[in-house]
Design a protein around this motif. Sequence first.
Motif, PDB file in Angstrom:
ATOM      1  N   ARG D   2       0.828  -1.209   0.000  1.00  0.00           N
ATOM      2  CA  ARG D   2       0.000   0.000   0.000  1.00  0.00           C
ATOM      3  C   ARG D   2       0.858   1.253   0.000  1.00  0.00           C
ATOM      4  N   LYS D   3       0.413   2.261  -0.728  1.00  0.00           N
ATOM      5  CA  LYS D   3       1.152   3.527  -0.692  1.00  0.00           C
ATOM      6  C   LYS D   3       0.754   4.298   0.558  1.00  0.00           C
ATOM      7  N   VAL D   4       1.751   4.890   1.188  1.00  0.00           N
ATOM      8  CA  VAL D   4       1.525   5.629   2.427  1.00  0.00           C
ATOM      9  C   VAL D   4       2.108   7.030   2.271  1.00  0.00           C
ATOM     10  N   ALA D   5       1.375   8.025   2.769  1.00  0.00           N
ATOM     11  CA  ALA D   5       1.868   9.400   2.652  1.00  0.00           C
ATOM     12  C   ALA D   5       1.933  10.079   4.010  1.00  0.00           C
ATOM     13  N   ILE D   6       2.802  11.074   4.078  1.00  0.00           N
ATOM     14  CA  ILE D   6       2.812  11.975   5.229  1.00  0.00           C
ATOM     15  C   ILE D   6       1.855  13.105   4.873  1.00  0.00           C
ATOM     16  N   VAL D   7       0.897  13.392   5.773  1.00  0.00           N
ATOM     17  CA  VAL D   7      -0.082  14.432   5.458  1.00  0.00           C
ATOM     18  C   VAL D   7      -0.058  15.600   6.442  1.00  0.00           C
ATOM     19  N   GLY D   8       0.674  15.451   7.533  1.00  0.00           N
ATOM     20  CA  GLY D   8       0.739  16.543   8.503  1.00  0.00           C
ATOM     21  C   GLY D   8       1.995  16.439   9.334  1.00  0.00           C
ATOM     22  N   ALA D   9       2.435  17.586   9.885  1.00  0.00           N
ATOM     23  CA  ALA D   9       3.660  17.576  10.694  1.00  0.00           C
ATOM     24  C   ALA D   9       3.581  18.653  11.765  1.00  0.00           C
ATOM     25  N   GLY D  10       4.218  18.403  12.883  1.00  0.00           N
ATOM     26  CA  GLY D  10       4.241  19.390  13.964  1.00  0.00           C
ATOM     27  C   GLY D  10       5.477  19.250  14.822  1.00  0.00           C
ATOM     28  N   LEU D  11       5.913  20.376  15.361  1.00  0.00           N
ATOM     29  CA  LEU D  11       7.116  20.396  16.187  1.00  0.00           C
ATOM     30  C   LEU D  11       6.899  21.298  17.397  1.00  0.00           C
ATOM     31  N   THR D  12       7.647  21.035  18.463  1.00  0.00           N
ATOM     32  CA  THR D  12       7.757  22.021  19.538  1.00  0.00           C
ATOM     33  C   THR D  12       9.037  22.804  19.288  1.00  0.00           C
ATOM     34  N   LYS D  13       9.247  23.844  20.058  1.00  0.00           N
ATOM     35  CA  LYS D  13      10.572  24.464  20.075  1.00  0.00           C
ATOM     36  C   LYS D  13      11.522  23.476  20.747  1.00  0.00           C
ATOM     37  N   PHE D  14      12.767  23.496  20.306  1.00  0.00           N
ATOM     38  CA  PHE D  14      13.780  22.693  20.993  1.00  0.00           C
ATOM     39  C   PHE D  14      14.492  23.617  21.976  1.00  0.00           C
ATOM     40  N   VAL D  15      14.447  23.257  23.254  1.00  0.00           N
ATOM     41  CA  VAL D  15      15.036  24.133  24.274  1.00  0.00           C
ATOM     42  C   VAL D  15      15.963  23.348  25.189  1.00  0.00           C
ATOM     43  N   ARG D  16      16.799  24.063  25.887  1.00  0.00           N
ATOM     44  CA  ARG D  16      17.758  23.431  26.786  1.00  0.00           C
ATOM     45  C   ARG D  16      17.049  22.755  27.972  1.00  0.00           C
ATOM     46  N   ARG D  17      16.002  23.440  28.465  1.00  0.00           N
ATOM     47  CA  ARG D  17      15.339  22.949  29.683  1.00  0.00           C
ATOM     48  C   ARG D  17      13.885  23.377  29.583  1.00  0.00           C
ATOM     49  N   ALA D  18      12.992  22.436  29.462  1.00  0.00           N
ATOM     50  CA  ALA D  18      11.590  22.795  29.233  1.00  0.00           C
ATOM     51  C   ALA D  18      10.769  22.683  30.504  1.00  0.00           C
ATOM     52  N   LEU D  19       9.785  23.575  30.617  1.00  0.00           N
ATOM     53  CA  LEU D  19       8.830  23.490  31.727  1.00  0.00           C
ATOM     54  C   LEU D  19       7.896  22.298  31.525  1.00  0.00           C
ATOM     55  N   GLU D  20       7.523  22.036  30.283  1.00  0.00           N
ATOM     56  CA  GLU D  20       6.567  20.972  29.975  1.00  0.00           C
ATOM     57  C   GLU D  20       7.058  19.606  30.453  1.00  0.00           C
ATOM     58  N   THR D  21       6.127  18.779  30.851  1.00  0.00           N
ATOM     59  CA  THR D  21       6.453  17.381  31.117  1.00  0.00           C
ATOM     60  C   THR D  21       6.618  16.689  29.766  1.00  0.00           C
ATOM     61  N   PRO D  22       7.224  15.489  29.769  1.00  0.00           N
ATOM     62  CA  PRO D  22       7.340  14.758  28.503  1.00  0.00           C
ATOM     63  C   PRO D  22       5.988  14.567  27.812  1.00  0.00           C
ATOM     64  N   LYS D  23       4.945  14.307  28.595  1.00  0.00           N
ATOM     65  CA  LYS D  23       3.601  14.163  28.019  1.00  0.00           C
ATOM     66  C   LYS D  23       3.167  15.453  27.345  1.00  0.00           C
ATOM     67  N   GLU D  24       3.390  16.572  28.035  1.00  0.00           N
ATOM     68  CA  GLU D  24       2.941  17.859  27.498  1.00  0.00           C
ATOM     69  C   GLU D  24       3.702  18.234  26.237  1.00  0.00           C
ATOM     70  N   LEU D  25       4.987  17.936  26.201  1.00  0.00           N
ATOM     71  CA  LEU D  25       5.754  18.189  24.975  1.00  0.00           C
ATOM     72  C   LEU D  25       5.166  17.371  23.828  1.00  0.00           C
ATOM     73  N   SER D  26       4.862  16.103  24.107  1.00  0.00           N
ATOM     74  CA  SER D  26       4.288  15.236  23.075  1.00  0.00           C
ATOM     75  C   SER D  26       2.961  15.803  22.598  1.00  0.00           C
ATOM     76  N   PHE D  27       2.148  16.264  23.554  1.00  0.00           N
ATOM     77  CA  PHE D  27       0.852  16.841  23.187  1.00  0.00           C
ATOM     78  C   PHE D  27       1.026  18.006  22.230  1.00  0.00           C
ATOM     79  N   GLU D  28       1.939  18.909  22.524  1.00  0.00           N
ATOM     80  CA  GLU D  28       2.124  20.104  21.700  1.00  0.00           C
ATOM     81  C   GLU D  28       2.467  19.731  20.261  1.00  0.00           C
ATOM     82  N   ALA D  29       3.398  18.798  20.106  1.00  0.00           N
ATOM     83  CA  ALA D  29       3.793  18.412  18.744  1.00  0.00           C
ATOM     84  C   ALA D  29       2.653  17.679  18.040  1.00  0.00           C
ATOM     85  N   THR D  30       1.993  16.791  18.769  1.00  0.00           N
ATOM     86  CA  THR D  30       0.919  15.992  18.182  1.00  0.00           C
ATOM     87  C   THR D  30      -0.250  16.866  17.757  1.00  0.00           C
TER      88      THR D  30
END
Lengths: 171, 387, 160, 385
Positions: D2-30
Amino acid sequence: MSEKLKVSGGTALSEEDIRSGKIFVTEDSLNCAYAWDTGVAINRYLAELKQGRIIATECRKCKRVMLPPRLFCELCFIPCNTWRHVKDTGTINTFSICHVHWDASRIKEGEDPHLPAVIEIDGASEGMGIMHILGEVEPEKIKIGMKVQAVWKPETERTGSINDIKYFKPL
Amino acid sequence: MSKRVAIVGIGCSGFRTTSTDLSYREMIFEAATKCYEDAGGIHPQSIDSFVASSEDFMEGISIADEYVPDQLGAVLKPVQSIAGDSLQGLASALMQIKTGQQSIVATSAFSKVSNLSHYEKVAAYATDPAYIRPLKEHPYFIAGLEMNRYLFDSCSTREQCARVVVKNRYNAFLNPRAVYGAKITLEDVICAEPVSAPLGQFDISGHLDGAIVLLLASEEKALEMTDKPIWIKGIGWATDTPNLDSRSEGLGSAHYAKLAAEKAYKMAGIKSPVKEIDFAEIDDTFSYKELQHLEALQMCGFGEAGKLLEMGCFEPGGDLPVNVSGGSLGIGYLHEANGLQRVLETALQLRGEAGKIQLTGVETGLAFAWRGIPTATGTAVVLSNRL
Amino acid sequence: MGILEKITRNVDNRYWNPGVGAFPVKNRYTAGVAGQQFFERLKEDSKIFGTRCKTCETTYVPARLYCERCFERLEEKDWVDVGTEGVIHSFTVVHKTLEGEAKEKPDLIAAIQIADGILIHRLGELDDMEAYIGMKVAAQFKAKADRRGGINDIDYFKPL
Amino acid sequence: MRKVAIVGAGLTKFVRRALETPKELSFEATKTALDSCGLSLDDIDCVAHGSAPDAFDGIHQKGEYLADGCGGWNKPTMRVYVGGATGVHAVVHGWHHVASGMFDTCLVVCEEKMSNAMPHAQGFFLTIFDAITERALHPNLLWIFALEMNRYMQRYGYTKEDMALAAVNNKKNGLMHPSSQFKDEITVEDVLNSETMAYPVSRLDVSPVSDGAAAVVLAAEPVARRLTDKPVWIEGVGWTLDTAYWATRDLYYPRYLDKAARMAYEMAGIREPDKQINIAEPYDPFDYKALHHMEGLQLSPRGKTVELLRDGHFARDGNLPMCPSGGLLGVGNPIAAAGTMKICELFWQLRGEAGERQVPGDPRLGVAQAWGDLMQVSSVVVTGI
């Protein structure tokens, strides 16, 4: 079209935010210790190191003399039980001059840098290296291709560890 | 979904509470060798891809997937690790074959839990660092909470949970792979040392070391390689929320099992699981889990599992034999390898190679694995010896 | 006990070398965007806050940044004071320490339902035998000076 | 297939030390990825997520912990990991989900929060070495990079200055990336004058420790065509692991990547990668790795890469732009998320949506690659429009 490229989240903190108590943190450490089963091959490897010798295993099919020794040849996928002593001399395949400790803290002024190297051991098959450290050498003088020899701890201080070899020094 | 996939090779080694005789690499090599021989003596160079399942802290190695290739014969081959139960690893292998890019895929998992000084601390490290860990409690308190709520919701009893332990440990007597076989009484279980009441010492399956390797192949390869292929009819996996505070149906339910089973049954074309499944190997990491999972997997109505157990329905000679192998309570708990262990026992039954615990006339079996405390993830797989 | 108990840790029967066994893992965790604010309210105002998703009408406790079901962002206006009382959803008597040793005195740990969420905490001022599912309990906060911004700013929950 | 495509993309800022928890970072990108293609969680069939070692975030069974932040509530979720190669490999893993016919849409999410590691993320790399035969020497990650870099330089007679060119190229590209944690352009002299950490590695040869997350949405052909008129197709995937006995391999050439790349090109029907590929996103946690990987990817002849780099061949406006995103050196290195960031870059570049970072000349075919473990694994994804 570039408005589609969005970035969201990633709120940067400073170390000061945390130190001052403005940002709450919890700390934890795993505190689980591990006693890895060495297995047959590494157990014998360590026992031989304690005796001041390096031992390898040979694959009866591809004839590779393998270091560290293993109970099976990963390429032929057959068991191995032919043991071969190899020399404690070798050739530097590559090296580094390292100014930081394992925990990323910098070594102190005047302290000697760590000198890790991959050393191809004589008697093992070509390219069979182990990672160890170099000693009794000026860092600037280390060269790839240089011949080196193991410097062993005194017999009474050996524990059956890779550290029974203090370091390798130039021949 | 055109491509059918079968298990064509089975190998295992270890299954002891400690295993100082072999390193994990040597143990896996042994299991892999047996598996490849079982599949007609295939050389790993002919295997297209490899999947391992592991978690770093269980091994004491970060990015533990580094050490996977050698002992599987997978050097310079496509290899990936799933940080999940090995049944998810099996699912990953299955998907790879279904893409058509691969035809033969090996899947492996092992446990060396005896090398850990404190498994409890590792399990505690899986809980939320801000809301749970500062309480500094033994992580099995979560099982205690779940058990208490399950008993409340389903009107099951403490005795019924204890009966699961009695059954599974007795079943284990006849299984050469089981090390926790014992003839114990309900009273032994109920009066045992409490861990997180109502959960007691014997409600918890004991740790076990071991390695399992299974080989999967596409339909055409499978038919070439073996005359005893075990077909993967359906597989499903699902995660409820990992947060204890928002589980879909509260702490007493195994909603993840329901979701996973629905997917597996749908893929397998099963409409009435009770009628179409002959026996089941179901997660029993804790005694109450067997009952809770049976209900979630639609093997009986909610709150009925305990009563059916008392009536003997889940005994080896009952209507639906459950954990005739002894389950985790009888065999021992293999952590990441737990799911493959369930598949191994199911597949041996379907091949007719289960020895003294062999059931007669079985065609379709269900294996189900849960990811353990504190997670809400489960994987269900339907296996059959008929195409 | 032979058949009932077995050695399951190599440390019990074998030379143990902590030098080789070293696995130094130490971590520091932030509470996150929502957690930071949740703990601030707990510490400063002795209040428990949740966040309410308008779409599915779930009120999360502890407060969250997002609804895990609808994937809606939960913003300032979605924060709700849910009071400091709840109901025991389940409880357990923990007899073992984190090291796996027997505790001198067992602890009573409960899942306390507040709005649609749950706080996991200790129960206090009641005996094991008195606790029941459905019992109403209230948060007992630590003295303000002892609060550090964390879940332990609540000392325990006690019967109403 | 089956052919598969990428249809959307998202990123957070990359920072040295984030306030967000790992879950929250994932949420932002997702969330950003879902919004970018107008989908809700109901439209998603499954989640394939990835994260490198558990020790950084400091959570056992990290995949389980992250599940809700990755949109995994009541869905099939599965976490894959192949060390540093996880970020690109998670997309391969997601491709398995959809190409197998078992799912029509899949969220691929990668997250890493390295600042949770104390006192420094570097220290945790001690635990990647063999527990018995290597860890006793107290190695750190820099050792193996330095050993590999030294061998690579020695084999072809490259200098530290040659290697620094890659850092300068990538960091310059990264200045325009909205996720980037850097603001300043650097010169070759800056790299050479930065403090030596483990010869030949100096501080500016290395990408920084970061927190961040990245996500893409995959869809099967009919769904993808319904969602967008510019689906970015996954044309080829490949991945390979070499032996764990890393000191027994000659480190100057990444043969694991050679094999993985050939596997992906074969699937994509690419015969002359150096001529056919328009954009390359090789994995660049250290500057020399970008060059090393260009050779492994068959995009540059062995030992000739520095020459081509000096000639501008790999510049943004060159024949084959290398790391137009800025790469790990230019944007940041939250390990698994950094790999997925490269896939996001291909998505935007091939759709002509990369804004000021846009590669000229209407690129049609791109390749992203990540690498990790004990210098032994590579994952390769070829995408086309």
